[in-house]
Design a protein around this motif. Sequence first.
Motif, PDB file in Angstrom:
ATOM      1  N   THR A  65       0.828  -1.210   0.000  1.00 24.98           N
ATOM      2  CA  THR A  65       0.000   0.000   0.000  1.00 24.98           C
ATOM      3  C   THR A  65       0.854   1.248   0.000  1.00 24.98           C
ATOM      4  O   THR A  65       0.571   2.225  -0.701  1.00 24.98           O
ATOM      5  CB  THR A  65      -0.939   0.004   1.228  1.00 24.98           C
ATOM      6  OG1 THR A  65      -1.747  -1.172   1.219  1.00 24.98           O
ATOM      7  CG2 THR A  65      -1.837   1.236   1.222  1.00 24.98           C
ATOM      8  N   CYS A  66       1.917   1.224   0.785  1.00 25.22           N
ATOM      9  CA  CYS A  66       2.861   2.347   0.842  1.00 25.22           C
ATOM     10  C   CYS A  66       3.432   2.623  -0.548  1.00 25.22           C
ATOM     11  O   CYS A  66       3.475   3.769  -1.005  1.00 25.22           O
ATOM     12  CB  CYS A  66       3.979   2.033   1.832  1.00 25.22           C
ATOM     13  SG  CYS A  66       5.312   3.251   1.863  1.00 25.22           S
ATOM     14  N   LEU A  67       3.842   1.570  -1.231  1.00 21.73           N
ATOM     15  CA  LEU A  67       4.423   1.709  -2.569  1.00 21.73           C
ATOM     16  C   LEU A  67       3.411   2.279  -3.555  1.00 21.73           C
ATOM     17  O   LEU A  67       3.707   3.203  -4.328  1.00 21.73           O
ATOM     18  CB  LEU A  67       4.921   0.345  -3.046  1.00 21.73           C
ATOM     19  CG  LEU A  67       5.580   0.302  -4.429  1.00 21.73           C
ATOM     20  CD1 LEU A  67       6.832   1.151  -4.458  1.00 21.73           C
ATOM     21  CD2 LEU A  67       5.901  -1.138  -4.819  1.00 21.73           C
ATOM     22  N   LEU A  68       2.180   1.756  -3.514  1.00 20.46           N
ATOM     23  CA  LEU A  68       1.144   2.215  -4.435  1.00 20.46           C
ATOM     24  C   LEU A  68       0.771   3.681  -4.191  1.00 20.46           C
ATOM     25  O   LEU A  68       0.570   4.449  -5.136  1.00 20.46           O
ATOM     26  CB  LEU A  68      -0.100   1.333  -4.296  1.00 20.46           C
ATOM     27  CG  LEU A  68      -0.010  -0.059  -4.921  1.00 20.46           C
ATOM     28  CD1 LEU A  68      -1.247  -0.873  -4.582  1.00 20.46           C
ATOM     29  CD2 LEU A  68       0.170   0.038  -6.439  1.00 20.46           C
ATOM     30  N   LEU A  69       0.664   4.057  -2.924  1.00 22.04           N
ATOM     31  CA  LEU A  69       0.306   5.444  -2.598  1.00 22.04           C
ATOM     32  C   LEU A  69       1.362   6.420  -3.102  1.00 22.04           C
ATOM     33  O   LEU A  69       1.038   7.511  -3.586  1.00 22.04           O
ATOM     34  CB  LEU A  69       0.119   5.603  -1.089  1.00 22.04           C
ATOM     35  CG  LEU A  69      -1.133   4.960  -0.493  1.00 22.04           C
ATOM     36  CD1 LEU A  69      -1.098   5.046   1.037  1.00 22.04           C
ATOM     37  CD2 LEU A  69      -2.394   5.631  -1.023  1.00 22.04           C
ATOM     38  N   GLU A  70       2.618   6.028  -2.994  1.00 16.84           N
ATOM     39  CA  GLU A  70       3.691   6.894  -3.477  1.00 16.84           C
ATOM     40  C   GLU A  70       3.692   6.982  -4.998  1.00 16.84           C
ATOM     41  O   GLU A  70       3.951   8.042  -5.568  1.00 16.84           O
ATOM     42  CB  GLU A  70       5.045   6.391  -2.967  1.00 16.84           C
ATOM     43  CG  GLU A  70       5.333   6.752  -1.517  1.00 16.84           C
ATOM     44  CD  GLU A  70       5.337   8.246  -1.292  1.00 16.84           C
ATOM     45  OE1 GLU A  70       6.072   8.961  -1.992  1.00 16.84           O
ATOM     46  OE2 GLU A  70       4.584   8.705  -0.413  1.00 16.84           O
TER      47      GLU A  70
END
Length: 352
Positions: free
Chosen positions: A111-116
């Motif tokens: 999720t962190c990767l996608l949000l960035e």
Amino acid sequence: MTAVLISVAIGFYSVYHKVASGKEIHHEHDHDHSNDNTVLEYHREDLDGFRSFLRSLIMHGAVGTALGGVTTLVGEPQNLLIAEKAGWNFIQFFLTMAPVTMPVLFCGLATCLLLEKLGWFGYGAKLPETVRTVLEGFDVQEAKKMTNKHRVSLIVQALVAIFLVAGLAFHLAPVGLIGLTVIVLLTAFNGITEEHQIGHAFEEALPFTALLVVFFAIVGVIHEQHLFSPVIAAVLAMDQSVQPVMFFVANGVLSAISDNVFVATVYINEVKAVLDAGTISREHFDLLTVAINTGTNLPSVATPNGQAAFLFLLTSALAPLIRLSYGRMVVMALPYTIVLSSVGVLCVKYVL
């Protein structure tokens, strides 16, 4: 961990704010980095971009403390209590929670990767090149001023950090005692022998502590009035196959609006009483314990009410500097809340 993030972020912010205000970075100035009136006009856009970048960084980090905190005995305060009631050591706690916490950890990092990448919910801000240049220049100048005393100080801090991790992992002493030992070791071996030299370090926590006092007075009334008892009784009256999921949901909802440590304390004590009465088996008790731990740790990222780390961040000196309000924290935590809660409840239902 949140306190470390806050300290580092304030340090970075103050360095650039000083430059943006037209002052020499290495000259001694009585500079107020909370006052934007002195910021030069052509630096304002970069300063706003830097704020956005720090907000993303800090919110990812704060959620990260919840992702990691749920996995181990020492990650969150309620984990210690839960492990004590269940009779688990560090390894047992980790392995018992792993069927839920490991998939959640993986999905949280994804999720962190996608949000960035997508830039949704206020994430994805890039570090302005001007700011990066200033920080790199500051780092080079600081490295030139490094002395043997500074190097020894860093070595001492590294060794104490190793002691901290080992002490928590092997539960060498109560957590509070380990914390006091860390303070004593760091101050003694770095030549800090007067109280006023470290007094300012505790000022950051004063608003947070004041809020906790008021908050625990409120939840104390809730406990005395047994307001959670009907919910617990209703869940325990259900079929045992659905109890873990319902405990997760009930704990999650309550932890999102009130302190998750308090919610976990009430629930684990009630479930332990049911086990001692012989109403449920030890195996079922373990399932409910996993649901209580994950249910209080994961959905609680929804608001600063539930997570002490979020509340500490909200009341810190950093929050107004990077324009991190209560509402903005809720919005930025929303995608994590949805993913962590959804994956958590699915794992409790199908993996356990």
